[in-house]
Design a protein around this motif. Structure first.
Motif, mmCIF file in Angstrom:
data_model
loop_
_atom_site.group_PDB
_atom_site.id
_atom_site.type_symbol
_atom_site.label_atom_id
_atom_site.label_comp_id
_atom_site.label_asym_id
_atom_site.label_seq_id
_atom_site.Cartn_x
_atom_site.Cartn_y
_atom_site.Cartn_z
ATOM 1 N N ARG A 308 0.828 -1.216 0.000
ATOM 2 C CA ARG A 308 0.000 0.000 0.000
ATOM 3 C C ARG A 308 0.855 1.256 0.000
ATOM 4 N NH1 ARG A 308 -4.287 0.843 4.479
ATOM 5 N NH2 ARG A 308 -4.610 2.737 3.274
ATOM 6 N N LEU A 309 1.909 1.248 0.827
ATOM 7 C CA LEU A 309 2.791 2.424 0.914
ATOM 8 C C LEU A 309 3.454 2.698 -0.428
ATOM 9 C CD1 LEU A 309 4.472 1.689 4.372
ATOM 10 C CD2 LEU A 309 2.972 3.628 3.860
ATOM 11 N N ILE A 310 3.993 1.653 -1.045
ATOM 12 C CA ILE A 310 4.684 1.828 -2.330
ATOM 13 C C ILE A 310 3.710 2.323 -3.394
ATOM 14 C CG2 ILE A 310 5.947 0.657 -4.184
ATOM 15 C CD1 ILE A 310 7.015 -1.288 -1.995
ATOM 16 N N ARG A 311 2.543 1.684 -3.460
ATOM 17 C CA ARG A 311 1.595 2.027 -4.524
ATOM 18 C C ARG A 311 0.989 3.411 -4.330
ATOM 19 N NH1 ARG A 311 -1.276 -3.590 -6.580
ATOM 20 N NH2 ARG A 311 0.687 -4.574 -7.172
ATOM 21 N N ARG A 312 0.796 3.804 -3.082
ATOM 22 C CA ARG A 312 0.270 5.162 -2.851
ATOM 23 C C ARG A 312 1.319 6.198 -3.261
ATOM 24 N NH1 ARG A 312 -1.035 8.603 2.143
ATOM 25 N NH2 ARG A 312 -2.913 9.717 1.522
ATOM 26 N N ALA A 313 2.588 5.904 -2.980
ATOM 27 C CA ALA A 313 3.664 6.816 -3.396
ATOM 28 C C ALA A 313 3.739 6.912 -4.920
ATOM 29 C CB ALA A 313 4.998 6.342 -2.826
ATOM 30 N N VAL A 314 3.638 5.766 -5.584
ATOM 31 C CA VAL A 314 3.696 5.754 -7.055
ATOM 32 C C VAL A 314 2.516 6.533 -7.637
ATOM 33 C CG1 VAL A 314 3.559 4.274 -9.107
ATOM 34 C CG2 VAL A 314 4.994 3.603 -7.168
ATOM 35 N N ARG A 315 1.345 6.345 -7.048
ATOM 36 C CA ARG A 315 0.159 7.065 -7.526
ATOM 37 C C ARG A 315 0.379 8.579 -7.442
ATOM 38 N NH1 ARG A 315 -2.911 9.027 -10.395
ATOM 39 N NH2 ARG A 315 -4.887 9.891 -9.751
ATOM 40 N N HIS A 316 0.978 9.031 -6.329
ATOM 41 C CA HIS A 316 1.216 10.473 -6.191
ATOM 42 C C HIS A 316 2.356 10.935 -7.083
ATOM 43 C CE1 HIS A 316 -1.703 11.918 -3.247
ATOM 44 N NE2 HIS A 316 -1.753 10.654 -2.874
ATOM 45 N N GLY A 317 3.261 10.022 -7.424
ATOM 46 C CA GLY A 317 4.270 10.346 -8.427
ATOM 47 C C GLY A 317 3.624 10.613 -9.771
ATOM 48 N N MET A 318 2.619 9.802 -10.120
ATOM 49 C CA MET A 318 1.877 10.002 -11.369
ATOM 50 C C MET A 318 1.162 11.358 -11.358
ATOM 51 S SD MET A 318 0.173 6.240 -11.856
ATOM 52 C CE MET A 318 1.122 4.819 -12.364
ATOM 53 N N LYS A 319 0.621 11.716 -10.177
ATOM 54 C CA LYS A 319 -0.060 13.011 -10.079
ATOM 55 C C LYS A 319 0.900 14.173 -10.321
ATOM 56 C CE LYS A 319 -3.578 13.502 -7.092
ATOM 57 N NZ LYS A 319 -4.380 13.510 -5.852
ATOM 58 N N LEU A 320 2.183 13.947 -9.987
ATOM 59 C CA LEU A 320 3.194 14.979 -10.231
ATOM 60 C C LEU A 320 3.740 14.924 -11.658
ATOM 61 C CD1 LEU A 320 5.317 14.851 -6.934
ATOM 62 C CD2 LEU A 320 3.544 16.504 -7.545
ATOM 63 N N GLY A 321 3.233 13.955 -12.441
ATOM 64 C CA GLY A 321 3.663 13.845 -13.833
ATOM 65 C C GLY A 321 4.863 12.934 -14.045
ATOM 66 N N THR A 400 -10.477 -5.624 -5.516
ATOM 67 C CA THR A 400 -10.162 -6.802 -6.330
ATOM 68 C C THR A 400 -9.032 -6.539 -7.315
ATOM 69 O OG1 THR A 400 -12.491 -7.444 -6.170
ATOM 70 C CG2 THR A 400 -11.166 -8.556 -7.857
ATOM 71 N N PHE A 401 -9.009 -5.327 -7.885
ATOM 72 C CA PHE A 401 -8.027 -5.036 -8.939
ATOM 73 C C PHE A 401 -6.950 -4.036 -8.501
ATOM 74 C CE2 PHE A 401 -11.912 -6.424 -11.016
ATOM 75 C CZ PHE A 401 -11.423 -7.411 -11.876
ATOM 76 N N GLY A 402 -7.056 -3.542 -7.254
ATOM 77 C CA GLY A 402 -6.063 -2.586 -6.771
ATOM 78 C C GLY A 402 -6.149 -1.230 -7.449
ATOM 79 N N TYR A 403 -7.320 -0.935 -8.055
ATOM 80 C CA TYR A 403 -7.457 0.298 -8.824
ATOM 81 C C TYR A 403 -7.864 1.441 -7.896
ATOM 82 C CZ TYR A 403 -7.988 2.840 -13.188
ATOM 83 O OH TYR A 403 -7.797 3.715 -14.230
ATOM 84 N N PRO A 404 -7.045 2.487 -7.755
ATOM 85 C CA PRO A 404 -7.322 3.548 -6.778
ATOM 86 C C PRO A 404 -8.608 4.309 -7.085
ATOM 87 C CG PRO A 404 -5.040 3.658 -7.571
ATOM 88 C CD PRO A 404 -5.765 2.693 -8.457
ATOM 89 N N LEU A 405 -9.262 4.753 -6.021
ATOM 90 C CA LEU A 405 -10.518 5.502 -6.149
ATOM 91 C C LEU A 405 -10.351 6.741 -7.030
ATOM 92 C CD1 LEU A 405 -13.464 6.143 -5.306
ATOM 93 C CD2 LEU A 405 -12.526 7.270 -3.274
ATOM 94 N N GLU A 406 -9.213 7.459 -6.860
ATOM 95 C CA GLU A 406 -9.025 8.699 -7.644
ATOM 96 C C GLU A 406 -9.023 8.406 -9.145
ATOM 97 O OE1 GLU A 406 -5.308 8.510 -5.342
ATOM 98 O OE2 GLU A 406 -7.114 7.356 -4.933
#
Length: 607
Positions: A308-321, A400-406
């Protein structure tokens, strides 16, 4: 003052007060299934706070890495952290409130140590209730040390009472706060009158009672003190910063995120929040992956939190482009910053980078799969005239798929949909409640309880490790264990699956040693001496430290089967363990195997 200087000064101060420095322990609690991670500096010391003698004496001090994951989703504001350090000092039946409070106040205010302004310090003490009286003793000691009475807030048990559990050791605590508002605090201001401008930096717990039941407290014959100071928060105050992320603990990490993303900290609140999340989560993931006990991302327990920690960080990396793998680059900065205090990070550098990159790649695949699933659902969703994606559907994509709500919100918006956020939260809450119900059985036992059966399992892990070495060779080394009242789990390094014959042979050796009814003896000696005698000491680290060595065999010097540095608890002789049965041998992670086993029967521990 830097964090490194604060860490050193704290240890130096308490050593000058007769405390022995001990090693901080693993982030993964040994044989305590009630928590996934070490959540406080006192966690590894629970057996000694419950009465077991510590090999280093009655006055101890250390620094301890900790992880708290109950509020992962809160991380992103200027103060919350998942991973943090605690500076601690303990008295095991030695000094009590008088000395503890005097030590704390001297360290904080003396110009020789931290030199903080006494006018900006306030404290809380226990207000008393129907179970225990108001803590006049602690308040009196604060006043003797110069604390004005209007800076002492008397708060209820919810704020100022510590307990190991529903029964067992407990007692009042006194918490120390520093003013973070403008100028000096107004007259009469304390945590009780103004909670926003006072930041907690230290907590001194006074274990003076044993709780027998809900209404019965009896005084403990030996009283303990357990204290903890948050390194990052105190460091922030010493530097006059408004956020821990503005100190040198995080600034090099943030600089690397800025370099990779092309964004600047301070640009917008959304940018700042994403940068803080990446900085905290990458630091936490680096410490977890670099730990002595080798947790890796998975769908269960500590491995799931790490994922969860890694994937949340990666998701916010995507938000930063950021559109490439980046976690390993940031992790390298974390390792550089902390390798002197925590050498295991440097030792596990390659593994940390490899696991972070592998998990990033898996997450990108997950995102593709989640998007494909969304496209499958789209024809049915289009039939909804309100153009709302239900919370249940959004949570299924997430669970089920790990797809973030955002991302569900983004994809939905592209197709003219909104998402029922309240429905998503409700579905998530139901899932969490179900998980807690399932986990309730798993949380039985633990070090705080030290029940008879967990003690038997603990000793059985010693026999199992030596039996594995005898059958598989010296490649075997313990990577961690987890015990509750129903079973034991033992992780060890080995490059392949065991054959059924090898599993049976290991099981037979353990049972043979149990039937031989070998004595289990304990000696206290320096770590280096223990290693010379052949003791396994995988998790011990500090040179010259006094350690407990448990030997299973007829003669601890010349005729023994197992010898390990360990904290306990243990049986007195092996026939107390009972029948040992391996129920499963499987892969845990790359190069690490996992054995699950159960025991039954055995003699009572007092015979």
């Amino acid at each position: 003052m830097t964090a490194n200087e604060l860490r050193s000064k704290y240890i130096e101060f308490f050593k000058s007060k007769g405390h022995t420095e001990i090693s901080g322990q693993s982030l993964i609690p040994e044989n305590d299934p009630s928590v996934l991670f070490t959540t406080a500096g006192m966690h590894p010391l629970v057996p000694y706070l419950l009465g077991e003698k510590h090999p280093s004496g009655t006055r101890l001090t250390d620094y301890q890495k900790c992880v708290r994951t109950g509020d992962i989703d809160e991380v992103g504001d200027p103060s919350h952290l998942t991973c943090f350090e605690m500076l601690g000092n303990w008295s095991l039946g030695d000094y009590f409130k008088k000395e503890s409070i005097a030590f704390s106040y001297e360290f904080l205010t003396s110009p020789k140590w931290l030199g903080l302004d006494p006018r900006k310090i306030s404290v809380t003490v226990f207000a008393g209730d129907e179970n225990a009286p108001r803590d006049e003793e602690a308040a009196s000691e604060w006043i003797k040390n110069g604390m004005p009475e209007d800076k002492i807030a008397y708060l209820p048990a919810s704020d100022n009472w510590w307990a190991a559990g529903p029964t067992g050791p407990c007692g009042p605590d006194t918490e120390i706060f520093y003013w973070v508002g403008e100028g000096l605090p107004p007259e009469g201001s304390n945590k009780g009158t103004d909670s926003a401008n006072w930041m907690e930096i230290w907590n001194n717990v006074f274990m003076q009672f044993e709780r027998k039941d809900e209404k019965t407290l009896i005084p403990l014959p030996k009283k303990n003190v357990d204290t903890g100071m948050g390194l990052e928060r105190t460091n922030c105050i010493l530097q006059g910063k408004t956020s821990v992320y503005l100190t040198e603990v995080f600034q090099p990490i943030i600089a690397k995120i800025e370099e990779i993303s092309g964004k600047k900290y301070g640009d917008t609140e959304d940018t700042d929040r994403s940068i803080r999340i990446i900085a905290d989560h990458c630091r936490a993931a680096t410490f977890i992956l670099g730990d002595q006990k080798g947790v890796t991302p998975s769908n269960l327990g500590a491995g799931y939190v790490l994922r969860r920690l890694i994937r949340r960080a990666v998701r916010h990396g995507m938000k930063l482009g950021i559109d490439k793998n980046f976690m390993a680059e940031i992790s390298a900065v974390v390792i550089e910053n902390f390798k002197n205090a925590y050498p295991e990070l440097e030792q596990n550098r390659e593994k940390i980078a490899k696991e972070l990159t592998a998990e990033e790649n898996k997450f990108r695949v997950t995102l593709k799969n989640g998007e494909a699933e969304f496209q499958k659902l789209l024809p049915n969703l289009m039939k909804n005239p309100k153009k709302v994606i239900s919370g249940k559907v959004a949570f299924r994509l997430y669970d089920t798929f790990g797809y973030p709500l955002e991302l569900t919100q983004e994809l939905g918006a592209e197709n003219g949909f909104t998402v029922d956020i309240e429905g998503f939260k409700e579905a998530e809450k139901k899932h969490q409640e179900a998980s807690k119900t399932l986990d309730a059985g798993k949380a039985k036992g633990g070090l705080a309880e030290q029940s008879e059966v967990t003690t038997k399992y603990h000793t059985a892990t010693h026999l199992l490790q030596q039996a594995l070495i005898d059958v598989l060779g010296d490649e075997v080394a313990q990577k961690g264990s987890n015990i509750n009242n129903e079973r034991m789990r033992f992780d060890f390094t080995f490059s392949r699956a065991m054959t059924p014959e090898e599993v049976k042979k290991v099981e037979d050796i353990v049972n043979e040693k149990i039937k031989e009814d070998l004595p289990v003896t304990m000696q206290v000696m320096p770590l280096e001496e223990a290693k010379k005698e052949g003791a396994k000491a995988l998790f011990a680290s500090k040179y010259g430290e006094e350690v407990k060595v448990y030997t299973i065999g007829k003669d601890p010097k010349n005729d023994w089967f197992s010898k390990e540095v360990c904290g306990g608890p243990h049986v007195q002789h092996t026939a107390q363990i009972g029948d040992f049965k391996i129920t499963k041998e499987q892969s845990s992670s790359a190069g690490v195997r996992r054995i699950r086993a159960v025991i039954s029967g055995g003699l009572p521990l007092d015979k």
